[in-house]
Write a protein that holds these residues in place. Structure first.
Motif, PDB file in Angstrom:
ATOM      1  N   LEU A  61       0.814  -1.214   0.000  1.00 11.43           N
ATOM      2  CA  LEU A  61       0.000   0.000   0.000  1.00 11.43           C
ATOM      3  C   LEU A  61       0.851   1.269   0.000  1.00 11.43           C
ATOM      4  CD1 LEU A  61      -2.911  -1.025   2.400  1.00 11.43           C
ATOM      5  CD2 LEU A  61      -3.003  -0.751  -0.094  1.00 11.43           C
ATOM      6  N   LEU A  62       2.054   1.171   0.556  1.00 16.87           N
ATOM      7  CA  LEU A  62       2.971   2.317   0.517  1.00 16.87           C
ATOM      8  C   LEU A  62       3.560   2.518  -0.880  1.00 16.87           C
ATOM      9  CD1 LEU A  62       4.932   1.872   3.874  1.00 16.87           C
ATOM     10  CD2 LEU A  62       3.234   3.624   3.329  1.00 16.87           C
ATOM     11  N   GLU A  63       3.664   1.448  -1.652  1.00 18.92           N
ATOM     12  CA  GLU A  63       4.258   1.514  -2.991  1.00 18.92           C
ATOM     13  C   GLU A  63       3.268   1.954  -4.064  1.00 18.92           C
ATOM     14  OE1 GLU A  63       7.531   1.147  -3.754  1.00 18.92           O
ATOM     15  OE2 GLU A  63       7.824   0.987  -1.597  1.00 18.92           O
ATOM     16  N   ILE A  64       2.005   1.648  -3.881  1.00 18.36           N
ATOM     17  CA  ILE A  64       1.012   1.920  -4.929  1.00 18.36           C
ATOM     18  C   ILE A  64       0.936   3.401  -5.316  1.00 18.36           C
ATOM     19  CG2 ILE A  64      -1.477   1.858  -5.427  1.00 18.36           C
ATOM     20  CD1 ILE A  64      -1.462  -0.967  -4.125  1.00 18.36           C
ATOM     21  N   PRO A  65       1.015   4.346  -4.399  1.00 18.13           N
ATOM     22  CA  PRO A  65       1.019   5.753  -4.838  1.00 18.13           C
ATOM     23  C   PRO A  65       2.210   6.096  -5.747  1.00 18.13           C
ATOM     24  CG  PRO A  65       0.505   5.619  -2.511  1.00 18.13           C
ATOM     25  CD  PRO A  65       0.910   4.240  -2.939  1.00 18.13           C
ATOM     26  N   TYR A  66       3.352   5.470  -5.524  1.00 18.20           N
ATOM     27  CA  TYR A  66       4.507   5.710  -6.396  1.00 18.20           C
ATOM     28  C   TYR A  66       4.256   5.142  -7.792  1.00 18.20           C
ATOM     29  CZ  TYR A  66       6.950   7.015  -2.143  1.00 18.20           C
ATOM     30  OH  TYR A  66       7.313   7.626  -0.964  1.00 18.20           O
ATOM     31  N   LEU A  67       3.596   3.991  -7.848  1.00 19.72           N
ATOM     32  CA  LEU A  67       3.227   3.423  -9.146  1.00 19.72           C
ATOM     33  C   LEU A  67       2.275   4.364  -9.875  1.00 19.72           C
ATOM     34  CD1 LEU A  67       2.639  -0.279  -8.145  1.00 19.72           C
ATOM     35  CD2 LEU A  67       4.208   0.498  -9.891  1.00 19.72           C
ATOM     36  N   ALA A  68       1.269   4.840  -9.166  1.00 19.57           N
ATOM     37  CA  ALA A  68       0.307   5.759  -9.776  1.00 19.57           C
ATOM     38  C   ALA A  68       1.011   7.022 -10.272  1.00 19.57           C
ATOM     39  CB  ALA A  68      -0.790   6.112  -8.777  1.00 19.57           C
ATOM     40  N   GLN A  69       1.944   7.512  -9.483  1.00 20.20           N
ATOM     41  CA  GLN A  69       2.697   8.711  -9.880  1.00 20.20           C
ATOM     42  C   GLN A  69       3.531   8.437 -11.134  1.00 20.20           C
ATOM     43  OE1 GLN A  69       5.292  10.093  -6.777  1.00 20.20           O
ATOM     44  NE2 GLN A  69       5.959  11.872  -7.929  1.00 20.20           N
ATOM     45  N   SER A  70       4.120   7.257 -11.228  1.00 16.23           N
ATOM     46  CA  SER A  70       4.925   6.903 -12.407  1.00 16.23           C
ATOM     47  C   SER A  70       4.060   6.775 -13.655  1.00 16.23           C
ATOM     48  CB  SER A  70       5.684   5.599 -12.162  1.00 16.23           C
ATOM     49  OG  SER A  70       6.647   5.772 -11.156  1.00 16.23           O
ATOM     50  N   ILE A  71       2.886   6.175 -13.503  1.00 11.26           N
ATOM     51  CA  ILE A  71       1.968   6.060 -14.649  1.00 11.26           C
ATOM     52  C   ILE A  71       1.496   7.446 -15.066  1.00 11.26           C
ATOM     53  CG2 ILE A  71      -0.269   5.174 -15.422  1.00 11.26           C
ATOM     54  CD1 ILE A  71       0.243   2.749 -13.501  1.00 11.26           C
ATOM     55  N   ASN A  72       1.219   8.305 -14.098  1.00 17.88           N
ATOM     56  CA  ASN A  72       0.803   9.674 -14.379  1.00 17.88           C
ATOM     57  C   ASN A  72       1.911  10.451 -15.099  1.00 17.88           C
ATOM     58  OD1 ASN A  72      -1.449  11.496 -13.988  1.00 17.88           O
ATOM     59  ND2 ASN A  72      -0.084  12.666 -12.671  1.00 17.88           N
ATOM     60  N   ALA A  73       3.142  10.280 -14.657  1.00 24.55           N
ATOM     61  CA  ALA A  73       4.283  10.952 -15.311  1.00 24.55           C
ATOM     62  C   ALA A  73       4.427  10.459 -16.746  1.00 24.55           C
ATOM     63  CB  ALA A  73       5.564  10.704 -14.518  1.00 24.55           C
ATOM     64  N   ARG A  74       4.212   9.163 -16.949  1.00 30.13           N
ATOM     65  CA  ARG A  74       4.279   8.609 -18.304  1.00 30.13           C
ATOM     66  C   ARG A  74       3.184   9.218 -19.179  1.00 30.13           C
ATOM     67  NH1 ARG A  74       3.693   2.266 -18.644  1.00 30.13           N
ATOM     68  NH2 ARG A  74       1.507   2.847 -18.412  1.00 30.13           N
ATOM     69  N   ALA A  75       2.021   9.482 -18.591  1.00 28.90           N
ATOM     70  CA  ALA A  75       0.928  10.112 -19.340  1.00 28.90           C
ATOM     71  C   ALA A  75       1.351  11.498 -19.822  1.00 28.90           C
ATOM     72  CB  ALA A  75      -0.324  10.207 -18.475  1.00 28.90           C
ATOM     73  N   TYR A  76       1.994  12.256 -18.943  1.00 29.51           N
ATOM     74  CA  TYR A  76       2.474  13.589 -19.342  1.00 29.51           C
ATOM     75  C   TYR A  76       3.540  13.493 -20.425  1.00 29.51           C
ATOM     76  CZ  TYR A  76      -0.132  16.029 -15.717  1.00 29.51           C
ATOM     77  OH  TYR A  76      -1.140  16.560 -14.952  1.00 29.51           O
ATOM     78  N   ASP A  77       4.410  12.503 -20.336  1.00 31.40           N
ATOM     79  CA  ASP A  77       5.426  12.297 -21.375  1.00 31.40           C
ATOM     80  C   ASP A  77       4.766  12.001 -22.719  1.00 31.40           C
ATOM     81  OD1 ASP A  77       7.436  12.697 -19.511  1.00 31.40           O
ATOM     82  OD2 ASP A  77       7.859  10.537 -19.252  1.00 31.40           O
TER      83      ASP A  77
END
Length: 177
Positions: free
Chosen positions: A101-117
């Motif tokens: 559960l501590l890691e999932i926000p980092y995954l979401a942030q990485s997917i979000n960053a990929r969306a911006y890319d």
């Protein structure tokens, strides 16, 4: 069990992501072959957690050769962590749930960053898909009290659909927001 242990040692001790991926994938093939039946619950929890950890580390690697080992590493990591949380909830245990559960926000942030890319690269369809993935991941019921509706990502998905010329999906989002 030995393959999972080898994967853990490879990622945690040796920082060998290539080896860790090979071991965890072999363990996964055996688990899939058994259909998940006759797998020790402790080992299943460990497998799901470390699969998520390994694939997330692959996705954020600075080494392009390692990063390219699996183009869908973020999705695999998210899926593994969510399966872990659901699995341990069914068992009534929390061996690895809190860490996942501590890691999932980092995954979401990485997917979000990929969306911006993807947006920057004018891949609007790809950006909309990643904004939706971010939204879906953050609101997943497996997260329990930690689940959140990220309306910003949802709205941006609508904007990206519109830019991609997919007015049907854009309107679904804009009328839903």
């Amino acid at each position: 069990k030995p393959l999972i242990s080898d994967a853990v040692l490879s990622v945690d001790t040796r920082n060998d992501l290539v080896g860790a991926k090979e071991f965890i994938d072999k363990a996964g093939a055996i688990i899939d072959q058994k259909g998940g039946v006759d797998v020790d619950p402790k080992q299943m929890s460990k497998y799901l957690f470390y699969k998520g950890k390994i694939y997330y580390r692959l996705s954020i690697s600075d080494d392009p050769a390692i990063k390219n080992l699996e183009p869908n590493a973020l999705e695999i990591a998210a899926d593994s962590y969510l399966k872990l949380v659901e699995f341990e909830n069914r068992l009534g245990t929390k061996r690895y749930t809190d860490d996942a559960l501590l890691e999932i926000p980092y995954l979401a942030q990485s997917i979000n960053a990929r969306a911006y890319d993807k947006y920057e690269a004018k891949d609007f369809a790809g950006a909309s898909a990643d904004f939706i993935k971010t939204y879906e991941l953050k609101k997943n019921p497996a997260l329990g009290a930690g689940a959140r509706y990220d309306t910003t990502s949802y709205y941006y998905a609508g904007v990206m659909y519109n830019l991609a010329g997919d007015t049907t999906n854009a309107l679904k989002i804009f009328t839903d927001v």
